[in-house]
Design an enzyme around this catalytic site. Structure first.
Site, PDB file in Angstrom:
ATOM      1  N   GLY A  94     -16.816   3.798  -5.111  1.00  0.00           N
ATOM      2  CA  GLY A  94     -16.359   4.421  -3.865  1.00  0.00           C
ATOM      3  C   GLY A  94     -16.192   3.430  -2.728  1.00  0.00           C
ATOM      4  O   GLY A  94     -16.120   3.818  -1.572  1.00  0.00           O
TER       5      GLY A  94
ATOM      6  N   ASP B 261       3.182   2.077  -4.768  1.00  0.00           N
ATOM      7  CA  ASP B 261       3.224   2.211  -6.247  1.00  0.00           C
ATOM      8  C   ASP B 261       3.836   3.535  -6.692  1.00  0.00           C
ATOM      9  O   ASP B 261       4.706   3.554  -7.557  1.00  0.00           O
ATOM     10  CB  ASP B 261       1.861   1.928  -6.913  1.00  0.00           C
ATOM     11  CG  ASP B 261       0.730   2.869  -6.561  1.00  0.00           C
ATOM     12  OD1 ASP B 261       0.897   3.689  -5.625  1.00  0.00           O
ATOM     13  OD2 ASP B 261      -0.326   2.790  -7.225  1.00  0.00           O
TER      14      ASP B 261
ATOM     15  N   SER C 149     -13.214   3.481 -10.675  1.00  0.00           N
ATOM     16  CA  SER C 149     -12.744   4.508 -11.615  1.00  0.00           C
ATOM     17  C   SER C 149     -11.696   3.937 -12.569  1.00  0.00           C
ATOM     18  O   SER C 149     -11.743   4.196 -13.773  1.00  0.00           O
ATOM     19  CB  SER C 149     -12.213   5.744 -10.884  1.00  0.00           C
ATOM     20  OG  SER C 149     -11.114   5.433 -10.072  1.00  0.00           O
TER      21      SER C 149
ATOM     22  N   GLU D  85       0.835  -1.203   0.000  1.00  0.00           N
ATOM     23  CA  GLU D  85       0.000   0.000   0.000  1.00  0.00           C
ATOM     24  C   GLU D  85       0.870   1.254   0.000  1.00  0.00           C
ATOM     25  O   GLU D  85       1.814   1.354   0.790  1.00  0.00           O
ATOM     26  CB  GLU D  85      -0.895  -0.032   1.242  1.00  0.00           C
ATOM     27  CG  GLU D  85      -2.328   0.328   0.994  1.00  0.00           C
ATOM     28  CD  GLU D  85      -3.043  -0.601   0.029  1.00  0.00           C
ATOM     29  OE1 GLU D  85      -3.199  -0.233  -1.153  1.00  0.00           O
ATOM     30  OE2 GLU D  85      -3.452  -1.693   0.452  1.00  0.00           O
TER      31      GLU D  85
ATOM     32  N   ASP E 272      -3.821   0.535  -9.822  1.00  0.00           N
ATOM     33  CA  ASP E 272      -5.230   0.211 -10.092  1.00  0.00           C
ATOM     34  C   ASP E 272      -5.483  -0.046 -11.575  1.00  0.00           C
ATOM     35  O   ASP E 272      -6.164  -0.994 -11.954  1.00  0.00           O
ATOM     36  CB  ASP E 272      -6.144   1.349  -9.622  1.00  0.00           C
ATOM     37  CG  ASP E 272      -6.035   1.589  -8.132  1.00  0.00           C
ATOM     38  OD1 ASP E 272      -5.400   0.771  -7.445  1.00  0.00           O
ATOM     39  OD2 ASP E 272      -6.588   2.597  -7.661  1.00  0.00           O
TER      40      ASP E 272
ATOM     41  N   TYR F 132      -3.495  12.837   1.228  1.00  0.00           N
ATOM     42  CA  TYR F 132      -2.762  12.020   0.257  1.00  0.00           C
ATOM     43  C   TYR F 132      -1.570  12.787  -0.290  1.00  0.00           C
ATOM     44  O   TYR F 132      -0.457  12.277  -0.358  1.00  0.00           O
ATOM     45  CB  TYR F 132      -3.640  11.692  -0.961  1.00  0.00           C
ATOM     46  CG  TYR F 132      -4.614  10.567  -0.759  1.00  0.00           C
ATOM     47  CD1 TYR F 132      -4.185   9.321  -0.334  1.00  0.00           C
ATOM     48  CD2 TYR F 132      -5.956  10.739  -1.033  1.00  0.00           C
ATOM     49  CE1 TYR F 132      -5.086   8.299  -0.153  1.00  0.00           C
ATOM     50  CE2 TYR F 132      -6.866   9.720  -0.863  1.00  0.00           C
ATOM     51  CZ  TYR F 132      -6.425   8.507  -0.417  1.00  0.00           C
ATOM     52  OH  TYR F 132      -7.314   7.496  -0.246  1.00  0.00           O
TER      53      TYR F 132
END
Ligand code: ADP
Ligand code: MG
Length: 381
Positions: free
Chosen positions: A122, A36, A128, A33, A172, A221
């Site tokens: 979500g 990336d 997405s 996690e 993703d 983030y």
């Protein structure tokens, strides 16, 4: 929805048959996690939930798009003028993909698109990315762009970074494009090399969404990304991929406490991904549990992206499964989902434990998804 019903809906809306259907899945991350965008390792798998985009070329330069999940809202825009944000929130994802393809010099013809999806939105399963990759697949097919899965994933990421203003890494989109049935994918986010890791038949994937309402996470983030970049810079490496705990400790006095903690998470998480990959290959649930447990603790204490609801869900499932399962939060954090890997007979144990302990303590209802590792992008003609 089966393909025949989707074809019928398409014909009813556009008065022509679709030329094809692009299908791309949601995903869950087993471990790795926030590694990336630091050029590290991740181990996600594609799911059987997927987003289908039925498409047909048009004679003009318009993109006309409908989604069965948003029946009262359609979007259309021209490919002949600059592509900008429109009024439809979801329509912007399609604009975003067209924008980055066009920017790369691709010649695009007009297209009709009908979207249908069973990826929960979500919920941390990356609806997405599934949408971006499927839409990219449709443009690629109609315009014969000759883009491979990796290229389509990179365009999906750019769409999200440069048009949707979300600074996500490549995980993703790459797993959505390249996923394989019954396998997880070990991804080296620096070289973008992937290798498939077979998921043992007797291991079930259980994803539990905390349904904790996420708010104001964007700035959090971005700050973490900056802290990671600063830590790398102070160690004189391009990315944290090329750092070690020894290097980190050597510059500790030059780092803010947050830079140290964020980098500590990323460096140790990369090691855990490799160990967890071996554990999966050997169907060694004990070792997998250890790596996933440490990953969760690191996300809680060093990266600080868990919330009481996800910490609580992890504790509930750990308590229920004991040595029979491996559990951690998964995805972007600040709410979202947790993942449990366990034997099929223990799924009922998890359901019961969550039912008895989650709502009453956290005032939220959890959603439980029992999943299989599914196929990546496919085009059906
Ligand atoms: P996640 O990727 O974790 O599911 P995001 O907020 O990143 O959540 O993406 C969700 C958004 O993607 C939705 O708000 C919508 O704009 C778009 N989206 C996803 N699935 C569909 C769909 N089937 N039809 C139209 N838009 C969709
Ligand atoms: Mg998303």
């Amino acid at each position: 929805m089966n393909l025949e019903s989707l074809n019928k809906k398409f014909e009813a809306i556009f008065s022509c048959k679709p030329q094809g259907i692009a299908s791309s899945p949601g995903r869950v991350n087993i471990i790795g996690e926030f590694t990336d965008y630091n050029d590290g390792f991740v181990l996600p798998c594609a799911l059987e939930f997927n987003t289908k985009v039925a498409f047909s070329p048009r004679a003009d330069n318009q993109v006309v798009v409908h989604s069965l999940q948003y029946p009262n809202e359609k979007d259309n825009f021209s490919l002949s003028t600059d592509i900008t944000q429109g009024n439809s929130q979801w329509g912007n994802y399609i604009r975003a993909v067209a924008f980055v393809l066009k920017r790369s010099g691709a010649q695009l013809t007009g297209i009709n698109l009908l979207i249908e999806s069973n990826v929960p939105q979500g919920a941390g399963l990356s609806s997405s990315a599934a949408l971006e990759v499927a839409v990219g697949g449709a443009f690629n097919h109609v315009n014969k762009l000759g883009l491979n899965e990796q290229a389509l994933a990179l365009f999906g990421q750019q769409a999200e970074n440069d048009f949707m203003d979300c600074q996500c890494g490549i995980m993703d989109q790459l797993i959505s494009a390249k996923g394989q049935v019954n396998n997880a994918l070990l991804i080296d986010c620096e070289s973008l090399e992937t290798s498939s890791v077979f998921l043992p038949d007797d291991l079930s994937l259980v994803i539990i969404n905390s349904n904790y309402p996420r708010k104001l996470v964007e700035s959090e983030y971005n700050q973490r990304r900056i802290d990671c970049e600063q830590a790398a810079k102070k160690m004189s490496v391009n990315t944290l991929r090329h750092s070690t705990i020894k290097m980190l400790d050597a510059v500790k006095k030059d780092l803010t406490i947050n830079e140290y903690k964020r980098a500590h998470h990323v460096i140790t998480e990369n090691i855990r991904v490799i160990k967890a990959t071996d554990a999966l290959k050997n169907n060694d649930i004990g070792s997998l549990r250890e790596q996933m447990n440490e990953s969760h603790q690191s996300l809680k204490n060093d990266f600080e992206v868990t919330v009481p609801a996800t910490d609580g869900l992890v504790e509930i499932c750990k308590e229920a499964l004991q040595e029979r399962g491996a559990v951690r939060m998964t995805g972007g954090g600040f709410g979202g989902a947790i993942i449990c890997l366990c034997r099929a007979e223990d799924i009922a144990v998890i359901r019961k434990a969550v039912k008895n302990n989650y709502a009453q303590n956290f005032n939220l209802e959890a959603s439980i998804f029992v999943c299989q590792a599914g196929e990546g992008l496919t085009i059906i003609e």
